[in-house]
Design a protein around this motif. Sequence first.
Motif, PDB file in Angstrom:
ATOM      1  N   ASN A  37     -81.293  24.007 -64.816  1.00 16.79           N
ATOM      2  CA  ASN A  37     -82.245  22.908 -64.724  1.00 16.79           C
ATOM      3  C   ASN A  37     -83.626  23.349 -65.172  1.00 16.79           C
ATOM      4  OD1 ASN A  37     -80.954  20.466 -63.693  1.00 16.79           O
ATOM      5  ND2 ASN A  37     -80.542  21.642 -61.843  1.00 16.79           N
ATOM      6  N   ALA A  38     -84.396  22.403 -65.702  1.00 17.24           N
ATOM      7  CA  ALA A  38     -85.777  22.682 -66.089  1.00 17.24           C
ATOM      8  C   ALA A  38     -86.607  23.063 -64.879  1.00 17.24           C
ATOM      9  CB  ALA A  38     -86.377  21.470 -66.795  1.00 17.24           C
ATOM     10  N   VAL A  39     -86.309  22.447 -63.735  1.00 17.91           N
ATOM     11  CA  VAL A  39     -86.966  22.738 -62.459  1.00 17.91           C
ATOM     12  C   VAL A  39     -85.873  23.027 -61.444  1.00 17.91           C
ATOM     13  CG1 VAL A  39     -88.433  21.805 -60.624  1.00 17.91           C
ATOM     14  CG2 VAL A  39     -88.957  21.287 -63.017  1.00 17.91           C
ATOM     15  N   ARG A  40     -86.001  24.117 -60.708  1.00 17.38           N
ATOM     16  CA  ARG A  40     -84.894  24.582 -59.864  1.00 17.38           C
ATOM     17  C   ARG A  40     -84.862  23.962 -58.465  1.00 17.38           C
ATOM     18  NH1 ARG A  40     -82.738  29.226 -62.222  1.00 17.38           N
ATOM     19  NH2 ARG A  40     -83.210  29.115 -64.450  1.00 17.38           N
ATOM     20  N   CYS A  41     -85.983  23.414 -58.004  1.00 16.53           N
ATOM     21  CA  CYS A  41     -86.038  22.824 -56.659  1.00 16.53           C
ATOM     22  C   CYS A  41     -86.118  21.310 -56.758  1.00 16.53           C
ATOM     23  CB  CYS A  41     -87.246  23.349 -55.891  1.00 16.53           C
ATOM     24  SG  CYS A  41     -87.192  25.118 -55.534  1.00 16.53           S
ATOM     25  N   VAL A  42     -85.557  20.627 -55.768  1.00 18.45           N
ATOM     26  CA  VAL A  42     -85.546  19.172 -55.785  1.00 18.45           C
ATOM     27  C   VAL A  42     -86.964  18.626 -55.622  1.00 18.45           C
ATOM     28  CG1 VAL A  42     -85.012  19.081 -53.293  1.00 18.45           C
ATOM     29  CG2 VAL A  42     -84.548  17.096 -54.750  1.00 18.45           C
ATOM     30  N   PRO A  43     -87.376  17.689 -56.495  1.00 20.03           N
ATOM     31  CA  PRO A  43     -88.690  17.064 -56.360  1.00 20.03           C
ATOM     32  C   PRO A  43     -88.572  15.693 -55.694  1.00 20.03           C
ATOM     33  CG  PRO A  43     -87.859  16.690 -58.562  1.00 20.03           C
ATOM     34  CD  PRO A  43     -86.763  17.401 -57.805  1.00 20.03           C
ATOM     35  N   PRO A  44     -89.597  15.254 -55.008  1.00 20.35           N
ATOM     36  CA  PRO A  44     -89.577  13.893 -54.447  1.00 20.35           C
ATOM     37  C   PRO A  44     -89.350  12.860 -55.542  1.00 20.35           C
ATOM     38  CG  PRO A  44     -91.417  15.146 -53.544  1.00 20.35           C
ATOM     39  CD  PRO A  44     -90.830  15.977 -54.650  1.00 20.35           C
ATOM     40  N   GLU A  45     -88.468  11.911 -55.276  1.00 23.40           N
ATOM     41  CA  GLU A  45     -88.165  10.813 -56.194  1.00 23.40           C
ATOM     42  C   GLU A  45     -87.677  11.304 -57.565  1.00 23.40           C
ATOM     43  OE1 GLU A  45     -91.660   8.372 -56.348  1.00 23.40           O
ATOM     44  OE2 GLU A  45     -91.386   7.634 -54.300  1.00 23.40           O
ATOM     45  N   ASN A  46     -87.135  12.518 -57.605  1.00 21.84           N
ATOM     46  CA  ASN A  46     -86.611  13.101 -58.852  1.00 21.84           C
ATOM     47  C   ASN A  46     -87.671  13.199 -59.940  1.00 21.84           C
ATOM     48  OD1 ASN A  46     -83.937  13.448 -57.904  1.00 21.84           O
ATOM     49  ND2 ASN A  46     -83.501  11.291 -58.298  1.00 21.84           N
ATOM     50  N   LYS A  47     -88.933  13.374 -59.550  1.00 19.88           N
ATOM     51  CA  LYS A  47     -90.029  13.404 -60.525  1.00 19.88           C
ATOM     52  C   LYS A  47     -90.883  14.654 -60.331  1.00 19.88           C
ATOM     53  CE  LYS A  47     -90.313   8.364 -60.918  1.00 19.88           C
ATOM     54  NZ  LYS A  47     -91.164   7.163 -60.703  1.00 19.88           N
ATOM     55  N   PRO A  48     -90.555  15.738 -61.012  1.00 22.86           N
ATOM     56  CA  PRO A  48     -91.421  16.921 -60.936  1.00 22.86           C
ATOM     57  C   PRO A  48     -92.737  16.667 -61.647  1.00 22.86           C
ATOM     58  CG  PRO A  48     -89.722  17.238 -62.594  1.00 22.86           C
ATOM     59  CD  PRO A  48     -89.400  15.941 -61.909  1.00 22.86           C
ATOM     60  N   GLU A  49     -93.786  17.276 -61.138  1.00 27.19           N
ATOM     61  CA  GLU A  49     -95.087  17.154 -61.769  1.00 27.19           C
ATOM     62  C   GLU A  49     -95.215  18.181 -62.897  1.00 27.19           C
ATOM     63  OE1 GLU A  49     -97.816  17.596 -58.528  1.00 27.19           O
ATOM     64  OE2 GLU A  49     -97.520  15.519 -57.841  1.00 27.19           O
ATOM     65  N   PRO A  50     -96.085  17.914 -63.881  1.00 27.33           N
ATOM     66  CA  PRO A  50     -96.223  18.849 -65.002  1.00 27.33           C
ATOM     67  C   PRO A  50     -96.496  20.288 -64.575  1.00 27.33           C
ATOM     68  CG  PRO A  50     -97.330  16.791 -65.517  1.00 27.33           C
ATOM     69  CD  PRO A  50     -96.884  16.680 -64.083  1.00 27.33           C
ATOM     70  N   LYS A  51     -97.319  20.461 -63.548  1.00 24.33           N
ATOM     71  CA  LYS A  51     -97.620  21.813 -63.088  1.00 24.33           C
ATOM     72  C   LYS A  51     -96.368  22.495 -62.538  1.00 24.33           C
ATOM     73  CE  LYS A  51    -100.755  24.471 -60.136  1.00 24.33           C
ATOM     74  NZ  LYS A  51    -101.881  24.392 -59.162  1.00 24.33           N
TER      75      LYS A  51
END
Length: 219
Positions: free
Chosen positions: A112-126
Amino acid sequence: MAGVLTADGVGPEAPVKCGRCPRLVAYRRDNEAKEPSWFNGAVPSFGDPKARLLIVGLAPGRNGANRTGRPFTGDYAGDLLYATLLAYGFARGNYQARSDDGLKLVDCMITNAVRCVPPENKPEPKEIATCRPFFQSRLGHLPRMEIMLALGRIAHDQVLTTLGKRKALFPFAHGARHEIEPGRVLFDSFHCSRYNTNTGRLTPAMFEAVFEDIRRALD
């Protein structure tokens, strides 16, 4: 890049309880309090370390990979992805939506591009940028990789940024094939999420057509 660490010594997998992104850590702790039996951590890549195909997703789903600890396992996106991998010879066994179902990937790895689950499936750019060293190291630990499949624009952009490529030269489009450098090809697909399939943006036939092209390219 084969077999190398990033400049800051990061390996291909994030620590399970990675603390790099404060918002994601807070969300993880909230999930741990609500569902203590779940995996609730940075989900590691899954598959064949000698894979020629790397599939890049967005991030773990809260009720899917964040629960089971394996990418795309336990939600609808995984139902479509793993069924397609089995159909095109990139997996063997029976997918039963749990990490101990014995399913094996063949010549394929999923990350995955981001390894941890983000709220609402929306990781922030940072957060995407903070997780990039793990993705960069993952690429460096796949010595036989020839093809990457980006599921969605964020995965597509993570690949290009990691490799130092100009996004304008390789625009995201479902079914697109990009010769990004000698011996390395990037394919694009809309993400196999329930939303995309329910709205008809992505049909199983459209998804299978991408894998037809990938199978042909590898064979």
